[in-house]
Design a protein around this motif. Sequence first.
Motif, short mmCIF file in Angstrom:
data_model
loop_
_atom_site.label_atom_id
_atom_site.label_comp_id
_atom_site.label_asym_id
_atom_site.label_seq_id
_atom_site.Cartn_x
_atom_site.Cartn_y
_atom_site.Cartn_z
N THR A 1 6.81 2.96 -2.86
CA THR A 1 7.18 3.96 -3.85
C THR A 1 8.08 3.33 -4.90
O THR A 1 8.84 2.39 -4.61
CB THR A 1 7.90 5.15 -3.21
OG1 THR A 1 9.11 4.69 -2.57
CG2 THR A 1 7.02 5.84 -2.19
N THR B 1 0.82 -1.21 0.00
CA THR B 1 0.00 0.00 0.00
C THR B 1 0.85 1.26 0.00
O THR B 1 0.53 2.25 -0.68
CB THR B 1 -0.94 0.01 1.22
OG1 THR B 1 -1.69 -1.21 1.24
CG2 THR B 1 -1.88 1.19 1.18
N GLN B 2 1.96 1.27 0.75
CA GLN B 2 2.79 2.48 0.89
C GLN B 2 4.07 2.43 0.06
O GLN B 2 4.99 3.22 0.30
CB GLN B 2 3.15 2.66 2.38
CG GLN B 2 1.96 2.77 3.31
CD GLN B 2 1.06 3.94 2.96
OE1 GLN B 2 1.54 5.02 2.61
NE2 GLN B 2 -0.25 3.73 3.04
#
Length: 459
Positions: free
Chosen positions: A276, A273-274
């Motif tokens: 990058t 989800t987080q």
Amino acid sequence: MSEELTLHIKLLVPCGSLGAGVREDEVEYGLSRGAHAIATDAGSTDSGAAYLATGKSKNSRGAVKRDLMILMKAHARTGIPVIIGTSGQAGGDLNVDWTRDILLEIVAELGISPRIALLYSEQTRDDIKTFNTAGRIRPLPPLGALENATVDACDHIVALMGVEPYIAALEQGADVILGGRSTDPAVLASFPIWKGAGWGASWHAGKVGECGAQCTEKRDSAGVLLSIGKDSFDVEPLARDNYCAREGVSAHMLYENTDPYILTEPGGQLDVTQVTYEELDDRRSVRVTGAVWKPRPYTMKLEGAGGGKFQTIMLVGIQDPDVLRDVSGFHDRFLDALYLRARQTLPPEEHDDFHISIRMYGWNAVDGRPVPAGTPAPRELGVLFIATARTQEIANAITHACNPYFFHYPAVMDKELPSYGFAFSPADVPRGQVYEFKLNHVVEVSDPLELVRTKWVNL
């Protein structure tokens, strides 16, 4: 370079599946970049149930030997481990043994004696029934509770391994691992986890790299190099003229996964989800940061496959303008006529125990859905006839009875009979038994090695 990336476990992924075409120049590039291990899977369920049910490989022996020879030559020169998962296409015991025999032939030709671990994850029907009685098996949608009759219908059943059996083999000094049925990311994630990389980064790298260069921008190449740290990993193509982009790397979480952010694996879930994605200054690589591994009760997915009824097929090409003007209507009338013809020739007790389909390639054969009104007529059709029955003899008999209709059935009854173009002579092609997946379940285990048997090959 960040402090986190001072730990770099470099994993050479030479292809998406052993036998699909390893490239020697790409392997050489990965070795020159300091690869610590080579890992790839060798199969999946993509091509259907036949390969588990029969214990045969989709890939030819020659193709697998060619790829494995390249990898073993790399091992012979460098000493780095070679890790193969889902051996022989389906990962059943027969599939593993088939790959083992190829490997033994290769090492004899090379004159080397690696320490070889074989990981078997095939289960007996009796054991599956015992687990089921104990309440350790639960279905995955859309199936319901597992019945003993379903278990008995399976010719072979495998449990999908996670990273732990591979790590255990590496701990015991394996130079080469031939694994049975495993999740694709686990095969790649095992070595970096063993070497101390982060679980989240390793599992995510395994997911992104599972299909080799499919996460890159030029997918006519074969492999990638994964450099894995505590919280991040870099993905780089093995082909020098290829490159990675954020979109292609991030999109691989959508591949064969219902949730683009959560991937469920044995013993946990990968949460991206987080995460990058950063394109690096070398203009070839992407750095991926932030995946989280969330442990959960350990389960292993079960795959079971078995034989069913038998099929015979015929194929014709049609350019008759009367057919092409009303393809859907012709299909329905044609199918009714074929069923009527078959029932006229079969004993009454067989009338409700067979199936005929005709698939109109060039119209709606892929999905079978109604074609929207106003769709232009095709230039030609390929029409596939499929008879399915409880024995090959009955399927053949149905096809023989329907042959004249399949050759001459008209779209307009008051015209002269047309002739369609049979693809083969004889026109009927016995296809043999139909194989089906019977299980879509998970089994709870208290130990990740409980359902895995490790054997060592002494050379």
